[in-house]
Design a protein around this motif. Structure first.
Motif, PDB file in Angstrom:
ATOM      1  N   ASN A 107      -5.176  -3.530   0.804  1.00  6.57           N
ATOM      2  CA  ASN A 107      -6.279  -2.602   1.107  1.00  6.57           C
ATOM      3  C   ASN A 107      -6.805  -2.822   2.523  1.00  6.57           C
ATOM      4  O   ASN A 107      -7.123  -1.859   3.232  1.00  6.57           O
ATOM      5  N   ASP A 136     -11.743  -8.083   6.733  1.00  6.82           N
ATOM      6  CA  ASP A 136     -10.992  -7.183   7.618  1.00  6.82           C
ATOM      7  C   ASP A 136     -11.925  -6.540   8.633  1.00  6.82           C
ATOM      8  O   ASP A 136     -13.146  -6.707   8.569  1.00  6.82           O
ATOM      9  N   ARG A 155     -12.324   6.212  -6.129  1.00  6.78           N
ATOM     10  CA  ARG A 155     -11.851   6.155  -4.752  1.00  6.78           C
ATOM     11  C   ARG A 155     -12.869   6.864  -3.871  1.00  6.78           C
ATOM     12  O   ARG A 155     -13.555   7.766  -4.322  1.00  6.78           O
ATOM     13  N   GLY A 166      -6.547   4.339  -7.079  1.00  5.01           N
ATOM     14  CA  GLY A 166      -7.891   3.886  -7.438  1.00  5.01           C
ATOM     15  C   GLY A 166      -7.885   2.847  -8.549  1.00  5.01           C
ATOM     16  O   GLY A 166      -8.891   2.667  -9.237  1.00  5.01           O
ATOM     17  N   LEU A 169      -8.493  -2.252  -7.180  1.00  3.46           N
ATOM     18  CA  LEU A 169      -9.645  -3.154  -7.262  1.00  3.46           C
ATOM     19  C   LEU A 169     -10.066  -3.403  -8.713  1.00  3.46           C
ATOM     20  O   LEU A 169     -10.614  -4.463  -9.018  1.00  3.46           O
TER      21      LEU A 169
HETATM   22  P1  ADP Z   1      -6.905   2.700  -3.894  1.00  5.22           P
HETATM   23  O1  ADP Z   1      -6.597   1.724  -2.781  1.00  5.22           O
HETATM   24  O2  ADP Z   1      -5.703   3.073  -4.691  1.00  5.22           O
HETATM   25  O3  ADP Z   1      -7.696   3.873  -3.445  1.00  5.22           O
HETATM   26  P2  ADP Z   1      -8.611   0.574  -4.932  1.00  5.22           P
HETATM   27  O4  ADP Z   1      -9.131   0.382  -6.312  1.00  5.22           O
HETATM   28  O5  ADP Z   1      -7.746  -0.509  -4.365  1.00  5.22           O
HETATM   29  O6  ADP Z   1      -7.845   1.961  -4.955  1.00  5.22           O
HETATM   30  O7  ADP Z   1      -9.850   0.807  -3.957  1.00  5.22           O
HETATM   31  C1  ADP Z   1     -10.872   1.728  -4.326  1.00  5.22           C
HETATM   32  C2  ADP Z   1     -11.554   2.308  -3.081  1.00  5.22           C
HETATM   33  O8  ADP Z   1     -12.298   1.281  -2.413  1.00  5.22           O
HETATM   34  C3  ADP Z   1     -10.572   2.805  -2.032  1.00  5.22           C
HETATM   35  O9  ADP Z   1     -10.156   4.133  -2.299  1.00  5.22           O
HETATM   36  C4  ADP Z   1     -11.419   2.703  -0.751  1.00  5.22           C
HETATM   37  O10 ADP Z   1     -12.257   3.816  -0.645  1.00  5.22           O
HETATM   38  C5  ADP Z   1     -12.278   1.472  -1.009  1.00  5.22           C
HETATM   39  N1  ADP Z   1     -11.708   0.250  -0.361  1.00  5.22           N
HETATM   40  C6  ADP Z   1     -11.004  -0.730  -0.969  1.00  5.22           C
HETATM   41  N2  ADP Z   1     -10.673  -1.727  -0.107  1.00  5.22           N
HETATM   42  C7  ADP Z   1     -11.199  -1.364   1.085  1.00  5.22           C
HETATM   43  C8  ADP Z   1     -11.230  -1.970   2.394  1.00  5.22           C
HETATM   44  N3  ADP Z   1     -10.646  -3.148   2.642  1.00  5.22           N
HETATM   45  N4  ADP Z   1     -11.883  -1.301   3.384  1.00  5.22           N
HETATM   46  C9  ADP Z   1     -12.487  -0.106   3.141  1.00  5.22           C
HETATM   47  N5  ADP Z   1     -12.494   0.511   1.944  1.00  5.22           N
HETATM   48  C10 ADP Z   1     -11.854  -0.102   0.924  1.00  5.22           C
END
Ligand code: ADP
Length: 208
Positions: A107, A136, A155, A166, A169
């Motif tokens: 991510n 990051d 998301r 989504g 996490l």
């Molecule tokens: P996906 O990556 O498939 O969208 P995740 O569950 O991994 O789903 O993340 C959910 C949401 O959290 C992402 O769509 C993004 O909006 C936000 N997100 C996650 N990690 C980061 C990051 N390192 N920096 C910014 N936004 C993030």
């Protein structure tokens, strides 16, 4: 099967199909690929609880290295610099710890800012737990969404902007909780994000 036969249709009948039909086929293939990604991610989510391995002394540094090996293509393509401090041995499921780092670093690379991504992983001992941090310098997250992002399918961006299901996490949260820890994010838009998670220094297993 759906994706490959639709693609076959497109290839074989290329000259017989008009541009509308080509476009419809493109949407069908795209939909089938997304369905496949969704099913794979949902399976991984459900398997965190049902197919988890034993919690055993595990080098978190080795887990991070395995995660980075799996992310090699993304690291190369984005010219990412991923650094880390010395990381401890913790009581964990080595496969799940790898997956956790892979999702968080993945991510950090995906939601990068304008420049090449820079990611740093560290760990700090606090009384009876280790607090890991994955920092990051990417696009950041509005604090109002800091709980919601850990919920299944939530998301903050459209598929066109950043690909994803989504689920990543939500998997991280489930893994951390199975180990008896917590996960949270500190971030602001444009300021980068730091994901923290804890692992108790003594093993803990909740098989939920
Ligand atoms: P996906 O990556 O498939 O969208 P995740 O569950 O991994 O789903 O993340 C959910 C949401 O959290 C992402 O769509 C993004 O909006 C936000 N997100 C996650 N990690 C980061 C990051 N390192 N920096 C910014 N936004 C993030």
């Amino acid at each position: 099967m759906v994706a490959s036969y639709t693609q076959l249709l497109a290839r074989r009948y290329k000259d017989k199909l008009d541009s509308d039909a080509q476009e419809f086929i493109h949407y069908a293939v795209d939909g089938a690929s997304r369905m496949q990604a969704l099913i794979n991610d949902l399976l991984s989510y459900s398997r965190v609880g049902t197919k988890g391995g034993r919690l055993e002394p595990t080098s978190s540094e080795a887990a991070l290295e395995r995660a980075l090996a799996n992310l090699r293509l993304a690291v190369q393509e984005s010219d990412a610099a991923v650094t880390h401090d010395a990381l401890p041995t913790v009581v964990a499921d080595p496969v799940q710890l790898t997956q956790l780092f892979q999702n968080l670093v993945g991510n950090a690379i995906k939601f990068r800012g304008a420049g090449a991504p820079r990611v740093h992983v560290s760990a700090e001992r606090r009384s009876d737990e280790w607090v890991f941090s994955v920092r990051d310098e990417g696009i950041g997250i509005d604090p109002q969404y800091r709980e919601r992002i850990f919920v299944l399918f939530q998301r903050l961006h459209g598929r066109g902007e950043y690909p994803g299901t989504g689920i990543g996490l939500a998997i991280c949260k489930k893994i951390v909780e199975r180990h008896g820890g917590r996960i949270w994010v500190e971030s602001a838009p444009g300021q980068g994000s730091t994901f923290h998670f804890t692992v108790p220094t003594r093993g803990h297993a909740s098989e939920s």
